[in-house]
Design a protein around this motif. Structure first.
Motif, PDB file in Angstrom:
ATOM      1  N   THR A 309      -3.072  -4.470  -6.406  1.00 33.65           N
ATOM      2  CA  THR A 309      -4.018  -5.239  -5.577  1.00 33.65           C
ATOM      3  C   THR A 309      -4.348  -6.578  -6.228  1.00 33.65           C
ATOM      4  O   THR A 309      -4.356  -7.628  -5.573  1.00 33.65           O
ATOM      5  CB  THR A 309      -5.307  -4.443  -5.353  1.00 33.65           C
ATOM      6  N   LYS A 310      -4.604  -6.560  -7.531  1.00 38.17           N
ATOM      7  CA  LYS A 310      -4.883  -7.804  -8.239  1.00 38.17           C
ATOM      8  C   LYS A 310      -3.663  -8.724  -8.218  1.00 38.17           C
ATOM      9  O   LYS A 310      -3.795  -9.949  -8.109  1.00 38.17           O
ATOM     10  CB  LYS A 310      -5.304  -7.504  -9.678  1.00 38.17           C
ATOM     11  N   GLU A 313      -3.391 -10.848  -5.156  1.00 37.68           N
ATOM     12  CA  GLU A 313      -4.381 -11.927  -5.037  1.00 37.68           C
ATOM     13  C   GLU A 313      -4.064 -13.128  -5.917  1.00 37.68           C
ATOM     14  O   GLU A 313      -4.701 -14.178  -5.795  1.00 37.68           O
ATOM     15  CB  GLU A 313      -5.766 -11.385  -5.417  1.00 37.68           C
TER      16      GLU A 313
END
Length: 794
Positions: A309-310, A313
């Motif tokens: 997820t990081k 981003e």
């Protein structure tokens, strides 16, 4: 006789007695062994062997007692397998011996680094580089995830392997022996050993040492020790060695403050620092480094080192603009960079280094004395010309666009290929990237002579079968559809300011830089042939498509490249490869500099004809005011071509005298973000054209340093430089050359060659031969305006 005696008798005689006949009738006495009917021992096979034995004198040569060939006897399966295992045992023994003999040496990184010395062509000192920009930091000060970016980039199995990649090393050894170059495959441990303990030399000995030391190092040192050494000794570009120096050079922060995104960029950078540096990378380079940046982060996710997820981003961390190293101010930094890059390419070409990155590391390691071809007098003259004709006239306070104008120039001796002067920008400290060698701007109409060279060298013809010469007639109508064998190709280029010229000669089309003419000529020649000739002359066309749009000079090129192209024309078609290095000395390396003058790449007649045509551009075309009418010309013979790209993002003048070729380019580059921008109204003029600032810089420089009284030695019968075979006064067009200010556009009908569109029934191709030697420069169809006027140049 008993059975034993009978057997012995048969053995002595080589024959076996026939068995007695069985019959109910009384038989006659049987003959003795000597009289018995012979029967060949072994039947048919024995008979065959006996026959072979009789004929062995000739037919049986090369065969053994059993009839097999010598090759078959030598290469039996047993011998092949035995030989294989023997070689393996010998190899293992040799490796064990090497392992016992080779110890981990003392590190050579900081201990052996020296300064490089750079000299002018006369041997006087130009500069010497300073101390290495390196600061060793403990691995503990580098964030863990930043450490892992390097592992993810270079060697995902780093924490599991034994320090070597046997498959990759074997491949590297094979490629070295076969001369195929490097194929990669080294582990982080191997790269650290190469950087810190050994050299970048591409030799079998070095690769074997690298393998042995890597194995020993992995056994005796921790993985953290090796990783710390690797990231602290690697070269990151911008003169930065080690992660601390790199963090400062690219992000103005210490290594312990780096983010994962920034660490991933630095890790990606190690593959090709010069190509991946965002500040100087081409569009291709930027795409490649972004792809590798993504590759690094994706590997971290795959290995479980980064949350998915990081990762999603994260955005690409664009580095800050670079700062020049001390002692490299003014033009010095540009000259040093050009010399270093050329030396590095040569080290790769001759097999001393695996790749450009390794080669640059070798150069940056120091110990080199490099004498450049730069002539101090010419260098100062070029710098003075740029200042007097451009930078002193720009005022960013009055016009913000003036801050976006960048200039670059390269001057070459066409007889030797020596780069005698180079201008990379106003100051290396203010603009790190060299405008002399950058290839991201269009050369525009300075490409048109290449099209003509291809036409002449390939003996090309028009669509109607007419040979293409300086006097061939073409339709100069703006937005005219280009035709190929009766079919429109879907390309209709607009002339400058949408101006129509009607039917004009190739000479006039070159003088006026008429796009529609050269677009059609490119198709007539064949765009594949045009790009082939462009490559032969020195342009990089490897990734270009053979489409008509290339005739407008839409590819990228540098002043360095264009100076080489025009130098080849000036050198009568013999290839000239610009070289800034005169000689190289090093106690560690041998460098074999290639001859800058190569083979005949286009015919002399083709090259000389282009030169002849280009004299018309100077005397009666877009460069007339700045060059031909310059008070300092002093009778010098000049050929050249102007160019201005779409949206006025670049402007060029590349010209030459018999002894000097110089290419000057102006580029619109945003001071804020480095993007390409237009130069409209720069310097207070509506548009920056090739006949303006670039031609003025060229003239101020060339007319101060080039020889006078030297003429072009041309082997041609066409073009503006060819003298008329009869008195020009016989044609009314003479008045146009005597007084161009009298607006010759009012009397274009005085010569059919000027405006054949008014008399189409006469077929324009019937008249070119009537006036080729008069040179269309004597009859300008549109008048000669100020080259700074938007109506003048493309």
């Amino acid at each position: 006789m008993g059975r034993a005696d009978d057997r012995r008798a048969r053995q002595r005689g080589g024959r076996r007695a026939a068995p007695p006949a069985r019959s109910s009738v009384a038989t006659a006495p049987q003959p003795g062994p000597a009289e018995a009917e012979p029967t060949v021992i072994g039947g048919r096979a024995a008979a065959r062997r006996a026959a072979q034995g009789k004929g062995r004198g000739k037919a049986g040569r090369g065969k053994g007692k059993d009839g097999r060939s010598f090759i078959r006897r030598m290469f039996t399966w047993k011998k092949i397998v035995g030989g294989f295992f023997g070689v393996c045992l010998l190899g293992m023994g040799a490796f064990i011996a090497l392992y016992m003999m080779i110890d981990i040496p003392k590190g050579n990184a900081d201990a052996t680094l020296q300064s490089n010395v750079y000299k002018y062509s006369d041997g006087s000192l130009m500069t010497r580089d300073g101390e290495r920009n390196r600061e060793i930091v403990d691995l503990a000060k580098v964030p863990k995830k930043v450490q892992l970016t390097f592992v993810a980039a270079e060697n995902k199995t780093f924490y599991k392997d034994a320090g070597v990649d046997l498959k990759g090393t074997a491949r590297g050894l094979f490629n070295t022996l076969s001369g195929k170059g490097a194929q990669g495959g080294s582990t982080i441990t191997q790269q650290y050993v190469k950087n810190f303990y050994l050299t970048q030399n591409q030799t079998v000995t070095r690769k074997l040492k690298e393998l042995v030391i890597s194995l020993k190092l992995d056994r005796t040192k921790s993985k953290d020790y090796i990783l710390a050494g690797y990231i602290n000794t690697s070269y990151y570009g911008r003169g930065a060695y080690g992660i601390q120096a790199a963090a400062q050079a690219y992000y103005r922060k210490d290594a312990d403050e780096l983010s994962v995104q920034q660490g991933a960029y630095l890790a990606a950078l190690l593959q090709a620092p010069s190509q991946y540096d965002w500040a100087v990378a081409s569009d291709t380079g930027k795409a490649l480094v972004k792809a590798r940046w993504n590759y690094v982060l994706d590997n971290m996710v795959e290995e479980g080192w980064l949350d998915k997820t990081k990762r999603a981003e994260m955005k690409f961390p664009v580095p800050q603009a670079p700062k020049a190293a001390p002692g490299m101010g003014g033009q010095t930094g540009y000259l040093v960079d050009a010399a270093n890059n050329q030396l590095a390419k040569q080290l790769v070409a001759q097999g001393t280094a695996d790749n450009l990155n390794d080669a640059l590391t070798m150069v940056k390691a120091g110990g080199w004395t490099i004498t450049l071809n730069i002539d101090k007098k010419k260098q100062k003259a070029l710098e003075a010309a740029a200042k007097s004709q451009l930078t002193s006239k720009l005022d960013p306070k009055k016009r913000s666009v003036d801050a976006d104008v960048q200039a670059g120039a390269v001057s070459v001796n066409p007889k030797t290929g020596a780069v005698v002067a180079l201008y990379g920008g106003q100051d290396y400290y203010k603009h790190y990237r060299s405008n002399a060698t950058r290839t991201d701007y269009q050369p525009a109409s300075t490409f048109k002579p290449v099209i003509l060279a291809a036409a002449l060298d390939e003996d090309a013809q028009t669509q109607t079968g007419k040979p293409i010469t300086a006097n061939t007639m073409y339709d100069g109508t703006s937005k005219r559809q280009v035709v190929d064998n009766g079919t429109k190709v879907g390309f209709a280029p607009e002339n400058e300011d949408d101006q129509n010229y009607g039917n004009i000669t190739v000479q006039t089309a070159m003088n006026k830089s008429v796009n529609s003419v050269f677009a059609q000529m490119g198709v007539d020649v064949g765009m594949d042939k045009v790009l082939k000739v462009a490559s032969q002359l020195g342009m990089d066309t490897a990734d270009l498509k053979s489409v008509p749009a290339q005739t407008l000079g839409t590819m990228g090129a540098s002043p360095w490249q264009m100076a080489g192209v025009y130098a080849t024309l000036d050198n009568h078609g013999k290839k000239v490869t610009p070289t800034i290095i005169k000689s190289v000395e090093s106690s560690q390396h041998q460098v074999n500099l290639p001859n800058p003058i190569g083979d005949q790449v286009i015919s002399r007649e083709a090259a000389d004809s282009v030169t002849s045509v280009l004299t018309g551009v100077v005397d009666d075309g877009t460069a007339k005011v700045s060059v031909a009418d310059n008070s300092n010309r002093d009778g010098r013979k000049v050929a050249g071509k102007t160019g201005t790209s779409d949206e006025n993002r670049s402007a060029w003048f590349t010209g030459y005298t018999p002894d000097l070729v110089t290419s000057v380019g102006l580029f619109g580059e945003s001071k804020k973000n480095g993007a390409q921008v237009s130069m409209y109204k720069a310097g207070g003029f509506p548009r920056v054209n090739g006949g303006g600032f670039p031609a003025q810089i060229w003239a101020a420089y060339t007319f101060g340093v080039s020889a006078t009284g030297v003429k072009f030695d041309l082997d041609t019968t066409q073009g503006a430089a060819v003298q008329p075979s009869y008195t020009p006064s016989q044609t009314p067009s003479q008045s146009a050359t005597q007084s161009p200010s009298q607006t010759p556009t009012q009397t274009p009908t005085q010569t059919p060659t000027q405006t054949p569109t008014q008399t189409p029934t006469q077929t324009p191709t019937q008249t070119p031969t009537q006036t080729p030697t008069q040179t269309p420069t004597q009859t300008p169809t549109g008048g000669i305006d100020d080259p700074l006027n938007p109506n003048d140049d493309q």
